[in-house]
Design an enzyme around this catalytic site. Sequence first.
Site, PDB file in Angstrom:
ATOM      1  N   LYS A 101       0.332  -1.169   0.295  1.00  0.00           N
ATOM      2  CA  LYS A 101       0.115  -0.181  -0.435  1.00  0.00           C
ATOM      3  C   LYS A 101       1.101   1.427  -0.221  1.00  0.00           C
ATOM      4  O   LYS A 101       1.937   1.236   0.702  1.00  0.00           O
ATOM      5  CB  LYS A 101      -1.284  -0.282   1.268  1.00  0.00           C
ATOM      6  CG  LYS A 101      -1.541   0.886   0.918  1.00  0.00           C
ATOM      7  CD  LYS A 101      -2.629   0.737   2.346  1.00  0.00           C
ATOM      8  CE  LYS A 101      -4.468   2.253   1.933  1.00  0.00           C
ATOM      9  NZ  LYS A 101      -4.929   1.405   3.909  1.00  0.00           N
ATOM     10  N   SER A 129      -9.905   2.098   3.127  1.00  0.00           N
ATOM     11  CA  SER A 129      -8.963   3.106   1.735  1.00  0.00           C
ATOM     12  C   SER A 129      -7.908   2.420   1.015  1.00  0.00           C
ATOM     13  O   SER A 129      -7.395   2.456  -0.465  1.00  0.00           O
ATOM     14  CB  SER A 129      -7.976   3.452   2.762  1.00  0.00           C
ATOM     15  OG  SER A 129      -7.426   2.927   3.490  1.00  0.00           O
ATOM     16  N   SER A 154     -10.148  -0.331   6.759  1.00  0.00           N
ATOM     17  CA  SER A 154      -8.592  -0.554   5.966  1.00  0.00           C
ATOM     18  C   SER A 154      -8.432  -1.407   4.888  1.00  0.00           C
ATOM     19  O   SER A 154      -8.248  -1.295   3.815  1.00  0.00           O
ATOM     20  CB  SER A 154      -8.716   1.276   5.325  1.00  0.00           C
ATOM     21  OG  SER A 154      -9.095   2.357   5.754  1.00  0.00           O
TER      22      SER A 154
END
Lengths: 99, 492
Positions: free
Chosen positions: B80, B155, B179
């Site tokens: 990420k 997210s 997330s």
Amino acid sequence: MTAISREEVAHLARLARLAVTDEELDMFAGQLDVILQSVARVGEVAAEDIPPTSHSVPLTNVFRPDEPRPGLTRAAALAGAPDSAEDRFRVPRILDEEE
Amino acid sequence: MSSLIKKTAAELGELIAAGQTSALEVTREHLDQISKVDGRVHAFLHVDVEGALAAAKAVDARRAAGEKLGPLAGVPIAVKDVVTTKGLPTTAGSKILEGWVPPYDATLVERLKDAGTVILGKTNMDEFAMGSSTEYSAYGPTFNPWDLTRIPGGSGGGSSAALAAYEAPLSIGTDTGGSIRQPGAVTGTVGAKPTYGGTSRYGLIAFSSSLDTPGPCARTVLDAALLHEVIAGHDPRDSTSIPAPVSPVVAAARQGMSGDLTGVKLGLVKEFMSAEGAEPGVVAAFHAAVESLTKLGAEIVEISCPNFVYALPTYYLIAPSECSSNLARFDGVRYGLRVGDNGVNSLEEVMSLTREAGFGPEVKRRIMVGTYALSSGYYDAYYGQAQKVRTLITRDFQAAFEKVDALISPTTPFVAFQLGARTADPSSMYLADLYTIPSNLYGGPAISVPCGLSEGLPVGLQVMAPTLADDRMYRVAAALESTIGTLTPPEL
């Protein structure tokens, strides 16, 4: 009832160093009002005598040995800066010349 | 489609260690898949072809030299974009960090490299990890491989979509309010939030420091556990890192795979069963999964956690408060964007113009909500009160875990929604995290595992465990997976 006015949102934006536009102010004022009214529900909980939790891990005063270790070189630290001069971060004028 | 990209990380690691395939071959096939599908999925913000091939060759060289390889050596992974990677661009999905190249690796990235995993690139995300759909990325949304008109969650939508699109068998996410778990649920993949402090935050770009928790994403529970074991453990560079051994997560996943949950007691959170907002199809898939858990020998009881209904407003005070403070560092001085530096504007004006140009709408909203909650006159009623309710939510968990081994719930109230469906009303987006937020406030571990389909789209079941008992959630999740199986998305 509104939780927050457009003028208060403008004040928050100034505090937060956000040069928001008038259109954004119109949008944010309504949205922040909805959000703040919704989060105000925490006030329904009777919690006068409850201690606050700032952190889920009960660790305090975490120490490590004070030993020199390699850090970033000056060049590496400055490599991502928008502007630098004389091996330092260069920033815009803070004081007027007369001051 | 090649056969290697459909394999699990555990299988790939074994094949590479046994010399039945090479890390280079495995890496090339994943890079090929990225070239083939990422134009449509947009899971990646940056693909590091050269770095990945070099890392794969290094693993193959180590094997050729007779070195014994670890279980994930040579296995590709996507990271990420909120985690720093030395020499690889890291933006956190924000324009304010466009073009920034970190001068250091996050601790977890160091550990990934030490374990021989091959970093393919950086994945898309909501800006600074604030959002539940990846639509708040400054670089455009990610699309759900199950249906490209729908969101992949957020997210960490890029990290989960990369798994569902077979672009990577493993990925790294971060979970502040859900997330990792919510994107896992809506993409039919596995996502685990470790115990807070169980994985290092060093090198994680901070959103809400008392909640942010990096963790593993994978297509199987065992793969998630293998990755968990690599990245977890004490880090002296993070003062909130827990100096305790990591619970035996891999052994627990293997135990769960036997499909026996005899003696395990699971609690259904009563307040979540009656809560409005969960879609009927999600509730149906969840209840079918609960029946499966019963058949595996688990005992199911209903547990009341009365303060969980206040988790959402508590979170939306604490997280924005911490974010308004953390994001003060983006001031146009040390890294990233600088706007309006024309020799006339003052430093303060340059900061305000930079932040205005660099931050997107959701980040600005949260900074202002946090600024409000922390301001004099409102602090006690908002931030202070939220911290007290956080204590009560923690006590609900502690009382529940005196009666049951773990709590279960749907991961998120709804399946993947259409892009654009919730951006006009920010508070409707916040509901996506209704069931995931309590574990963040408490700090305990929680995992999402696929439990079926609703209207042809994946539904996740969440297992919440006590602090430091990460192994327990892996056992339950692996057991459920052993009977339900993994979900296979349509071919892209």
